[in-house]
Design an enzyme around this catalytic site. Structure first.
Site, PDB file in Angstrom:
ATOM      1  N   HIS A  97       0.908  -1.156   0.000  1.00 28.42           N
ATOM      2  CA  HIS A  97       0.000   0.000   0.000  1.00 28.42           C
ATOM      3  C   HIS A  97       0.943   1.200   0.000  1.00 28.42           C
ATOM      4  CE1 HIS A  97      -3.776   2.186   1.616  1.00 28.42           C
ATOM      5  NE2 HIS A  97      -2.815   3.110   1.576  1.00 28.42           N
ATOM      6  N   HIS A  99       3.331   4.118   0.437  1.00 23.58           N
ATOM      7  CA  HIS A  99       3.728   4.873   1.626  1.00 23.58           C
ATOM      8  C   HIS A  99       5.071   5.530   1.406  1.00 23.58           C
ATOM      9  CE1 HIS A  99       5.153   0.715   2.081  1.00 23.58           C
ATOM     10  NE2 HIS A  99       6.197   1.226   2.721  1.00 23.58           N
TER      11      HIS A  99
HETATM   12  P1  5GP Z   1       8.496  -0.884   3.116  1.00 15.71           P
HETATM   13  O1  5GP Z   1       9.541  -1.928   3.386  1.00 15.71           O
HETATM   14  O2  5GP Z   1       7.312  -1.475   2.391  1.00 15.71           O
HETATM   15  O3  5GP Z   1       9.036   0.351   2.452  1.00 15.71           O
HETATM   16  O4  5GP Z   1       8.031  -0.395   4.555  1.00 15.71           O
HETATM   17  C1  5GP Z   1       7.013  -0.961   5.295  1.00 15.71           C
HETATM   18  C2  5GP Z   1       7.089  -0.367   6.683  1.00 15.71           C
HETATM   19  O5  5GP Z   1       5.865  -0.607   7.332  1.00 15.71           O
HETATM   20  C3  5GP Z   1       8.199  -0.960   7.560  1.00 15.71           C
HETATM   21  O6  5GP Z   1       9.066   0.073   7.993  1.00 15.71           O
HETATM   22  C4  5GP Z   1       7.429  -1.596   8.733  1.00 15.71           C
HETATM   23  O7  5GP Z   1       8.092  -1.449   9.963  1.00 15.71           O
HETATM   24  C5  5GP Z   1       6.102  -0.858   8.702  1.00 15.71           C
HETATM   25  N1  5GP Z   1       4.952  -1.617   9.168  1.00 15.71           N
HETATM   26  C6  5GP Z   1       4.598  -2.878   8.780  1.00 15.71           C
HETATM   27  N2  5GP Z   1       3.464  -3.258   9.390  1.00 15.71           N
HETATM   28  C7  5GP Z   1       3.095  -2.210  10.193  1.00 15.71           C
HETATM   29  C8  5GP Z   1       1.977  -2.009  11.085  1.00 15.71           C
HETATM   30  O8  5GP Z   1       1.119  -2.855  11.289  1.00 15.71           O
HETATM   31  N3  5GP Z   1       1.921  -0.809  11.728  1.00 15.71           N
HETATM   32  C9  5GP Z   1       2.877   0.160  11.547  1.00 15.71           C
HETATM   33  N4  5GP Z   1       2.734   1.290  12.225  1.00 15.71           N
HETATM   34  N5  5GP Z   1       3.933   0.002  10.699  1.00 15.71           N
HETATM   35  C10 5GP Z   1       4.026  -1.173  10.036  1.00 15.71           C
HETATM   36 ZN    ZN Z   2      -4.357  -0.706   1.245  1.00 14.75          ZN
END
Ligand code: 5GP
Ligand code: ZN
Length: 136
Positions: A97, A99
């Site tokens: 999703h 971010h």
């Molecule tokens: P990506 O690796 O996709 O760029 O980052 C995903 C981020 O989402 C990671 O830094 C991870 O710690 C965070 N994250 C994953 N699940 C959750 C959640 O349930 N709540 C929160 N607040 N952060 C999450």
């Molecule tokens: Zn979503």
């Protein structure tokens, strides 16, 4: 979208430490606790990442990122920010999703948020030939 944790967080159906919310976007603390103030900004509308996101939604998310980073530097004592996005599995995206990560920086916080890469020997001309994009 069913089973998307960030959709659930943005709708208030899963817990989070909210930093900011408006009608299109939601910002909250990353669960990892890897650095002070690690913040995620998401659209309320589900899309996977920058690649499939429509321009209007992306623009709302970026405006919220700017609002928050300006607040962090002006009002919260930080001196700078790193803004990071992973789009695609190969780019190390783990939650699908859209971010943006905000890592607020202090002087002498002693962590390195900008990756040191292993280098390339490909000539610039070759890279430009592959990558250049004409105005349309
Ligand atoms: P990506 O690796 O996709 O760029 O980052 C995903 C981020 O989402 C990671 O830094 C991870 O710690 C965070 N994250 C994953 N699940 C959750 C959640 O349930 N709540 C929160 N607040 N952060 C999450
Ligand atoms: Zn979503």
């Amino acid at each position: 979208m069913d089973n998307c944790i960030f959709c659930k967080i943005a709708k208030g159906e899963a817990p989070s430490y909210k930093i900011y919310e408006d009608d299109k976007t939601y910002a909250f603390l990353d669960i990892s606790k890897d650095c002070y103030g690690h913040t995620l900004v998401v659209p309320k509308k589900h899309c996977e990442n920058v690649l499939d996101c429509d321009e209007e939604t992306l623009s709302c998310v970026i405006k919220t990122v700017k609002k928050i980073v300006n607040h962090y530097v002006k009002n919260c004592g930080f001196k700078g920010v790193n803004i990071i996005n992973a789009s695609g599995e190969e780019a190390q995206q783990t939650v699908f999703h859209l971010h943006f990560h905000i890592l607020p920086r202090m002087s002498k916080d002693e962590y390195d948020a900008f990756p040191s890469l292993c280098g390339t020997i490909a000539p610039f001309e070759q890279q430009q030939e592959l990558l250049k994009l004409e105005l349309n």
